[in-house]
Design an enzyme around this catalytic site. Structure first.
Site, PDB file in Angstrom:
ATOM      1  CB  CYS A  16      -0.973  -0.026   1.181  1.00 30.81           C
ATOM      2  SG  CYS A  16      -0.181  -0.002   2.816  1.00 30.81           S
ATOM      3  CG  ASN A  19       4.332  -1.806   5.296  1.00 30.90           C
ATOM      4  OD1 ASN A  19       5.386  -2.132   5.810  1.00 30.90           O
ATOM      5  ND2 ASN A  19       3.370  -2.699   5.099  1.00 30.90           N
TER       6      ASN A  19
HETATM    7  P1  4NP Z   1      -1.779   2.776   4.189  1.00 30.14           P
HETATM    8  O1  4NP Z   1      -2.369   4.154   4.786  1.00 30.14           O
HETATM    9  O2  4NP Z   1      -1.230   3.101   2.815  1.00 30.14           O
HETATM   10  O3  4NP Z   1      -2.994   1.900   4.104  1.00 30.14           O
HETATM   11  O4  4NP Z   1      -0.726   2.304   5.160  1.00 30.14           O
HETATM   12  C1  4NP Z   1      -1.617   5.319   4.860  1.00 30.14           C
HETATM   13  C2  4NP Z   1      -0.736   5.496   5.906  1.00 30.14           C
HETATM   14  C3  4NP Z   1       0.007   6.660   5.999  1.00 30.14           C
HETATM   15  C4  4NP Z   1      -0.132   7.641   5.034  1.00 30.14           C
HETATM   16  C5  4NP Z   1      -1.014   7.459   3.985  1.00 30.14           C
HETATM   17  C6  4NP Z   1      -1.758   6.299   3.887  1.00 30.14           C
HETATM   18  N1  4NP Z   1       0.619   8.857   5.147  1.00 30.14           N
HETATM   19  O5  4NP Z   1       0.436   9.736   4.309  1.00 30.14           O
HETATM   20  O6  4NP Z   1       1.453   8.971   6.072  1.00 30.14           O
END
Ligand code: 4NP
Length: 164
Positions: A16, A19
């Site tokens: 993703c 992570n």
């Molecule tokens: P993930 O969710 O891709 O499902 O892990 C996210 C976690 C952090 C961020 C974006 C999406 N971020 O921008 O820090």
């Protein structure tokens, strides 16, 4: 497809953006589903993010709590960032959404297939994504878990066919 099966172990990486939410949830859900199919000794599941902001950190607390509520353990997770040279470590790379799929495809060698996780859900539309729950509430994490459980069955059936 990437030749890791020469080692006798089929290797999957779910990916993703950060992570810390979707792909670490997918990792533990898919691991359980593979065990339910008797495939756990032959398949390794890992996860990573295309972004590096959270490297070394734990799963998002909301994601871990949602997993625990449903009988999974996400406490051991440490975030990692996927890099180009990792493609030869895996037989199958599964992206949570189209943006991450496109990015991974831009890095991937021509022979490597990067599929959407939900492409293995027989009830999902073509191109269906696991939506990013990071900026939303607990209901988004519940939805992610439901979508992951639905698609994991199809992933397990695919892997069973691949490794015979
Ligand atoms: P993930 O969710 O891709 O499902 O892990 C996210 C976690 C952090 C961020 C974006 C999406 N971020 O921008 O820090």
């Amino acid at each position: 497809m990437m030749g890791c099966m020469t080692s006798g172990t089929y290797r999957i990486c779910v990916v993703c953006l950060g992570n810390i939410c979707r792909s670490p949830m997918a990792e533990v859900v898919l691991r359980r589903t593979l065990a339910d199919h008797g495939l756990d000794r032959r398949v390794v599941v890992e996860s990573a993010g295309t972004g590096g902001w959270h490297v070394g950190g734990p799963m998002d607390a909301r994601a871990e709590r949602m997993l625990r509520r449903h009988g999974y353990d996400g406490s051991g997770h440490r975030a990692r960032q996927f890099t180009r040279d990792w493609f030869d470590r895996y037989d199958l790379v599964l992206a949570m959404d189209r943006d991450n799929q496109a990015y991974l495809r831009s890095l991937a060698p021509k022979n490597v297939e990067v599929r959407l996780f939900r492409s293995f859900d027989p009830d999902a539309q073509p191109g269906a994504e696991v939506p990013d729950p990071y900026y939303g509430g607990d209901d988004g994490f519940e939805e992610v878990l439901t979508l992951l459980e639905a698609a994991s069955e199809g992933v397990a059936r695919h892997v069973a066919r691949q490794i015979g």
